[in-house]
Design a protein around this motif. Structure first.
Motif, PDB file in Angstrom:
ATOM      1  N   SER A  39       5.051  -0.434   4.162  1.00 32.84           N
ATOM      2  CA  SER A  39       4.623   0.832   4.789  1.00 32.84           C
ATOM      3  C   SER A  39       3.137   0.790   5.142  1.00 32.84           C
ATOM      4  O   SER A  39       2.732   1.241   6.216  1.00 32.84           O
ATOM      5  CB  SER A  39       4.885   1.997   3.833  1.00 32.84           C
ATOM      6  OG  SER A  39       6.242   2.074   3.479  1.00 32.84           O
ATOM      7  N   GLY A  40       2.327   0.247   4.246  1.00 27.41           N
ATOM      8  CA  GLY A  40       0.892   0.152   4.494  1.00 27.41           C
ATOM      9  C   GLY A  40       0.567  -0.768   5.659  1.00 27.41           C
ATOM     10  O   GLY A  40      -0.301  -0.458   6.484  1.00 27.41           O
ATOM     11  N   ALA A  41       1.274  -1.897   5.752  1.00 30.03           N
ATOM     12  CA  ALA A  41       1.038  -2.846   6.852  1.00 30.03           C
ATOM     13  C   ALA A  41       1.336  -2.200   8.197  1.00 30.03           C
ATOM     14  O   ALA A  41       0.546  -2.314   9.151  1.00 30.03           O
ATOM     15  CB  ALA A  41       1.906  -4.093   6.658  1.00 30.03           C
ATOM     16  N   LEU A  42       2.467  -1.511   8.290  1.00 32.81           N
ATOM     17  CA  LEU A  42       2.838  -0.847   9.542  1.00 32.81           C
ATOM     18  C   LEU A  42       1.870   0.282   9.874  1.00 32.81           C
ATOM     19  O   LEU A  42       1.455   0.442  11.031  1.00 32.81           O
ATOM     20  CB  LEU A  42       4.266  -0.291   9.434  1.00 32.81           C
ATOM     21  CG  LEU A  42       4.817   0.386  10.693  1.00 32.81           C
ATOM     22  CD1 LEU A  42       4.893  -0.602  11.853  1.00 32.81           C
ATOM     23  CD2 LEU A  42       6.194   0.976  10.424  1.00 32.81           C
ATOM     24  N   ILE A 101      -3.657  -5.682   8.800  1.00 34.82           N
ATOM     25  CA  ILE A 101      -2.305  -5.648   8.214  1.00 34.82           C
ATOM     26  C   ILE A 101      -2.360  -5.965   6.719  1.00 34.82           C
ATOM     27  O   ILE A 101      -1.860  -5.173   5.909  1.00 34.82           O
ATOM     28  CB  ILE A 101      -1.341  -6.568   8.995  1.00 34.82           C
ATOM     29  CG1 ILE A 101      -1.016  -5.926  10.352  1.00 34.82           C
ATOM     30  CG2 ILE A 101      -0.070  -6.833   8.208  1.00 34.82           C
ATOM     31  CD1 ILE A 101      -0.202  -6.795  11.276  1.00 34.82           C
ATOM     32  N   PRO A 102      -2.984  -7.091   6.302  1.00 32.37           N
ATOM     33  CA  PRO A 102      -3.098  -7.292   4.845  1.00 32.37           C
ATOM     34  C   PRO A 102      -3.996  -6.253   4.174  1.00 32.37           C
ATOM     35  O   PRO A 102      -3.716  -5.820   3.057  1.00 32.37           O
ATOM     36  CB  PRO A 102      -3.682  -8.702   4.710  1.00 32.37           C
ATOM     37  CG  PRO A 102      -4.279  -9.028   6.027  1.00 32.37           C
ATOM     38  CD  PRO A 102      -3.470  -8.262   7.035  1.00 32.37           C
ATOM     39  N   TYR A 103      -5.069  -5.824   4.870  1.00 36.27           N
ATOM     40  CA  TYR A 103      -5.978  -4.837   4.282  1.00 36.27           C
ATOM     41  C   TYR A 103      -5.241  -3.529   3.990  1.00 36.27           C
ATOM     42  O   TYR A 103      -5.317  -2.994   2.875  1.00 36.27           O
ATOM     43  CB  TYR A 103      -7.154  -4.572   5.225  1.00 36.27           C
ATOM     44  CG  TYR A 103      -8.139  -3.546   4.700  1.00 36.27           C
ATOM     45  CD1 TYR A 103      -9.234  -3.931   3.931  1.00 36.27           C
ATOM     46  CD2 TYR A 103      -7.974  -2.181   4.948  1.00 36.27           C
ATOM     47  CE1 TYR A 103     -10.132  -3.002   3.429  1.00 36.27           C
ATOM     48  CE2 TYR A 103      -8.858  -1.246   4.452  1.00 36.27           C
ATOM     49  CZ  TYR A 103      -9.939  -1.661   3.698  1.00 36.27           C
ATOM     50  OH  TYR A 103     -10.816  -0.728   3.198  1.00 36.27           O
ATOM     51  N   ALA A 104      -4.544  -3.002   4.999  1.00 35.33           N
ATOM     52  CA  ALA A 104      -3.841  -1.723   4.816  1.00 35.33           C
ATOM     53  C   ALA A 104      -2.708  -1.863   3.813  1.00 35.33           C
ATOM     54  O   ALA A 104      -2.481  -0.961   2.997  1.00 35.33           O
ATOM     55  CB  ALA A 104      -3.317  -1.226   6.163  1.00 35.33           C
ATOM     56  N   GLN A 107      -4.354  -2.007   0.423  1.00 31.12           N
ATOM     57  CA  GLN A 107      -5.002  -0.745   0.072  1.00 31.12           C
ATOM     58  C   GLN A 107      -3.985   0.325  -0.327  1.00 31.12           C
ATOM     59  O   GLN A 107      -4.122   0.972  -1.387  1.00 31.12           O
ATOM     60  CB  GLN A 107      -5.845  -0.227   1.242  1.00 31.12           C
ATOM     61  CG  GLN A 107      -6.532   1.097   0.942  1.00 31.12           C
ATOM     62  CD  GLN A 107      -7.461   1.546   2.045  1.00 31.12           C
ATOM     63  OE1 GLN A 107      -8.654   1.679   1.856  1.00 31.12           O
ATOM     64  NE2 GLN A 107      -6.921   1.799   3.213  1.00 31.12           N
ATOM     65  N   PHE A 108      -2.942   0.511   0.486  1.00 26.55           N
ATOM     66  CA  PHE A 108      -1.949   1.540   0.171  1.00 26.55           C
ATOM     67  C   PHE A 108      -1.153   1.182  -1.079  1.00 26.55           C
ATOM     68  O   PHE A 108      -0.881   2.038  -1.921  1.00 26.55           O
ATOM     69  CB  PHE A 108      -1.012   1.755   1.359  1.00 26.55           C
ATOM     70  CG  PHE A 108      -1.561   2.668   2.415  1.00 26.55           C
ATOM     71  CD1 PHE A 108      -1.630   4.034   2.194  1.00 26.55           C
ATOM     72  CD2 PHE A 108      -2.004   2.163   3.627  1.00 26.55           C
ATOM     73  CE1 PHE A 108      -2.139   4.893   3.167  1.00 26.55           C
ATOM     74  CE2 PHE A 108      -2.510   3.009   4.608  1.00 26.55           C
ATOM     75  CZ  PHE A 108      -2.578   4.382   4.375  1.00 26.55           C
ATOM     76  N   SER A 109      -0.781  -0.098  -1.191  1.00 26.03           N
ATOM     77  CA  SER A 109      -0.025  -0.528  -2.373  1.00 26.03           C
ATOM     78  C   SER A 109      -0.871  -0.396  -3.638  1.00 26.03           C
ATOM     79  O   SER A 109      -0.397   0.087  -4.674  1.00 26.03           O
ATOM     80  CB  SER A 109       0.437  -1.979  -2.195  1.00 26.03           C
ATOM     81  OG  SER A 109       1.200  -2.396  -3.294  1.00 26.03           O
ATOM     82  N   ALA A 110      -2.153  -0.821  -3.548  1.00 22.64           N
ATOM     83  CA  ALA A 110      -3.059  -0.701  -4.701  1.00 22.64           C
ATOM     84  C   ALA A 110      -3.262   0.767  -5.076  1.00 22.64           C
ATOM     85  O   ALA A 110      -3.319   1.110  -6.257  1.00 22.64           O
ATOM     86  CB  ALA A 110      -4.398  -1.360  -4.376  1.00 22.64           C
ATOM     87  N   HIS A 111      -3.350   1.630  -4.056  1.00 23.09           N
ATOM     88  CA  HIS A 111      -3.540   3.054  -4.331  1.00 23.09           C
ATOM     89  C   HIS A 111      -2.362   3.625  -5.121  1.00 23.09           C
ATOM     90  O   HIS A 111      -2.552   4.390  -6.078  1.00 23.09           O
ATOM     91  CB  HIS A 111      -3.720   3.823  -3.020  1.00 23.09           C
ATOM     92  CG  HIS A 111      -3.969   5.280  -3.210  1.00 23.09           C
ATOM     93  ND1 HIS A 111      -3.079   6.259  -2.810  1.00 23.09           N
ATOM     94  CD2 HIS A 111      -5.005   5.942  -3.794  1.00 23.09           C
ATOM     95  CE1 HIS A 111      -3.556   7.443  -3.120  1.00 23.09           C
ATOM     96  NE2 HIS A 111      -4.723   7.296  -3.703  1.00 23.09           N
TER      97      HIS A 111
END
Length: 319
Positions: A39-42, A101-104, A107-111
């Motif tokens: 979800s974060g990548a998209l 893509i890896p950043y988002a 970031q979302f997964s870590a959050h």
């Protein structure tokens, strides 16, 4: 004898249930992490592609001594389109995608993971976190993602401010930088990036989560906000986060592109002093902020909304 066998059987059954429960919980955790990553990548890819021409224009002004104005920004967009073609407005977007893509995703997964960890620590499992842990979860998520993907951010900045003849592709940027400027150049601007990410990610996630929490409190008959409401919440989050961290964004861009714009490589303080001396504190450190107020809320709104809707969709598919 019979009692001993019965007790042993009960203990065995309890142990088996505990192992099975642990396995199911572990599988569920893995699914949640994969769901957050996807979800974060998209979310990151859609958001950055939508505002890529504005982002490229902002970076060009940030790393030069030109005075920024909305008229000059749109003139630059227009002449770039005339001289280099429509797709040139997205120059550097491939490098942006490789980074974002890896950043988002991270970031979302870590959050999500930091929210769970802090929720358990503060005793708020399954509930909305109180303000300080909410802010901390966002700041930690942004710092984690920035630390793991920083060289890709530098490459993207280089591609955005240089002509096509200088760097043919992402790998060419890495090769030329390592050969001509040294590998340590790949981390120039890292410290101001992290210092900027802490308030930016912290305030962005904090604002978005807080607005959703307020929505749930006021509209008990409809717990989940509509997509357009999520967009508005995300836009507010982006506006607050980017305004708070913008001067450090200008400093990191100057440090990242020093090798190709004629500026001297320097520390955070020397770069900061140079910008203030040459262009003034407000004009130099807040150059392009008005464009960020246009693109930032759009990008962050799209990003948060896409992530939430993808999470909802994946949960429904799994159930």
């Amino acid at each position: 004898m019979g009692n001993g066998v019965q007790e042993g059987s009960v203990r065995l059954r309890e142990d088996a249930e505990a192992v099975l429960s642990g396995a199911v919980s572990s599988k569920r955790d893995h699914r949640q992490v994969l769901s957050s990553l996807l979800s974060g990548a998209l979310a990151g890819a859609l958001a950055k592609t939508a505002v890529a021409p504005l982002d490229r224009t902002k970076i060009i002004f940030q790393v030069s001594s030109k005075r920024f104005s909305a008229k000059e920004a749109f003139r630059l967009l227009y002449f770039t389109y005339l001289n280099e073609g429509f797709l040139s407005l997205w120059r550097g977007n491939s490098a942006t995608m490789v980074r974002v893509i890896p950043y988002a995703a991270i970031q979302f997964s870590a959050h999500e993971e930091y929210k769970r960890v802090l929720g358990r620590y503060y005793g708020f499992c399954g509930e909305a976190l109180p303000p300080w842990p909410r802010l901390l979860a966002g700041a930690l998520a942004g710092t984690t993602a920035a630390s793991l993907t920083y060289p890709l951010d530098l490459v993207r900045a280089r591609m955005a401010v240089t002509p096509k003849e200088m760097y043919s592709n992402i790998f060419h940027v890495f090769i030329r930088i390592s050969r001509e400027e040294g590998l340590k150049t790949l981390y120039f601007g890292f410290i101001p990036t992290v210092l900027g990410v802490i308030p930016y990610a912290g305030l962005s996630f904090f604002t978005y989560e807080s607005l959703k929490s307020l929505h749930r409190g006021k509209k008990r008959w409809r717990e989940e906000p509509y997509p357009f409401e999520r967009m508005v919440f995300g836009a507010c989050a982006g506006l607050i986060g980017q305004s708070a961290s913008y001067p450090l964004d200008v400093v990191r861009r100057r440090m990242q592109t020093a090798g190709v714009t004629g500026h001297q490589h320097g520390s955070i303080l020397s770069t900061l002093r140079s910008i203030v001396r040459e262009e003034g504190a407000v004009r130099g450190l807040y150059k392009g902020l008005s464009m960020n107020w246009l693109k930032g809320p759009i990008a962050v709104g799209i990003s948060f909304t896409t992530f939430d809707l993808m999470q909802i969709l994946l949960r429904q598919l799994q159930s």
